[in-house]
Design an enzyme around this catalytic site. Structure first.
Site, PDB file in Angstrom:
ATOM      1  N   CYS A 185       0.830  -1.208   0.000  1.00  0.00           N
ATOM      2  CA  CYS A 185       0.000   0.000   0.000  1.00  0.00           C
ATOM      3  C   CYS A 185       0.863   1.256   0.000  1.00  0.00           C
ATOM      4  O   CYS A 185       0.538   2.252  -0.658  1.00  0.00           O
ATOM      5  CB  CYS A 185      -0.918   0.013   1.216  1.00  0.00           C
ATOM      6  SG  CYS A 185      -2.056  -1.365   1.318  1.00  0.00           S
ATOM      7  N   ASP A 220     -20.742  12.549 -13.824  1.00  0.00           N
ATOM      8  CA  ASP A 220     -22.144  12.314 -13.503  1.00  0.00           C
ATOM      9  C   ASP A 220     -22.308  11.418 -12.286  1.00  0.00           C
ATOM     10  O   ASP A 220     -23.409  10.948 -11.994  1.00  0.00           O
ATOM     11  CB  ASP A 220     -22.859  11.685 -14.704  1.00  0.00           C
ATOM     12  CG  ASP A 220     -22.974  12.651 -15.871  1.00  0.00           C
ATOM     13  OD1 ASP A 220     -23.153  13.869 -15.625  1.00  0.00           O
ATOM     14  OD2 ASP A 220     -22.884  12.200 -17.034  1.00  0.00           O
TER      15      ASP A 220
END
Length: 220
Positions: free
Chosen positions: A43, A135
């Site tokens: 990570c 959107d």
């Protein structure tokens, strides 16, 4: 959060302060990606490389939002480690990390089994990644196991493909496509329409089946 799903609005605490997702993203695209835990090696490399590549995301009107189920203090301490490890991150750490101690957001996004969310030993999110359009619709998702780090160049390639095919709705990008390379003309576009849309040239490939559906062009 399947492809085509509208992402609901949510509030979250982050390393850059509180956000309300729809207001925060505004009219941008968003890369939202999760990590199993703070202070983990793979990570650390992922957040570092994405931070270094932030100008490439900005050029594409993409905001970056990371997620982990650890708390805010843990995130802040981890960011200092990431900056120490990835020395080519300029200035402050350039994007927020969501703190999701309740794991409610992780469950909502399908990163975690709800039955496991209260067990910190096993409640580690998968490496989930979502590309969300202005959107607020999920356009692409990737899911990796904890053992496999993601490729930033592939993320950028996917964004380029999505944005190009939004602009030119009669094409799709083939395997291993990179910007500037040939694209495929969709089968539902007639030959006559294709010639009008791409007057500088189309390559048509004859197939043994007789279904001549492979038409490519670099003139887009």
């Amino acid at each position: 959060m399947r492809i085509g799903t509208k992402v609901p609005n949510f509030k979250a605490q982050t390393t850059h302060g509180p956000i309300e997702f729809h207001k925060w993203m505004d009219n941008s695209w968003v890369l939202l990606f999760s990590h199993p835990a703070d202070f983990t090696p793979v990570c650390t490399t992922e957040l570092g490389r994405i931070a270094v590549h932030k100008p490439h995301f900005e050029k594409r009107n993409v905001k970056i939002l990371a997620h982990s189920v650890d708390d805010l203090k843990s995130h802040v301490d981890w960011v200092n480690d990431i900056k120490s490890y990835c020395l080519d991150i300029p200035g402050e750490f350039p994007y927020p990390i969501i703190a999701d101690q309740s794991r409610d957001l992780a469950v909502q996004f399908g990163m975690l089994d709800e039955k496991q969310k209260n067990d910190p030993e096993i409640a580690k999110t998968i490496r989930a990644l979502f590309i969300i359009d202005p959107d607020k619709v999920v356009r692409l998702s990737m899911f990796y196991p904890m053992s496999t780090g993601r490729n930033v160049d592939e993320i950028l390639r996917c964004i380029d493909s999505l944005q190009l095919t939004d602009r030119l709705k009669v094409i799709a990008t083939p395997a291993n496509w990179m910007p500037g390379e040939k694209v495929m003309i969709l089968p539902e576009v007639s030959d006559a329409d294709a010639d009008k849309l791409f007057p500088k040239g189309i390559d048509r490939v004859k197939m043994p089946s007789g279904h001549n559906y492979v038409r490519t062009t670099t003139n887009y």
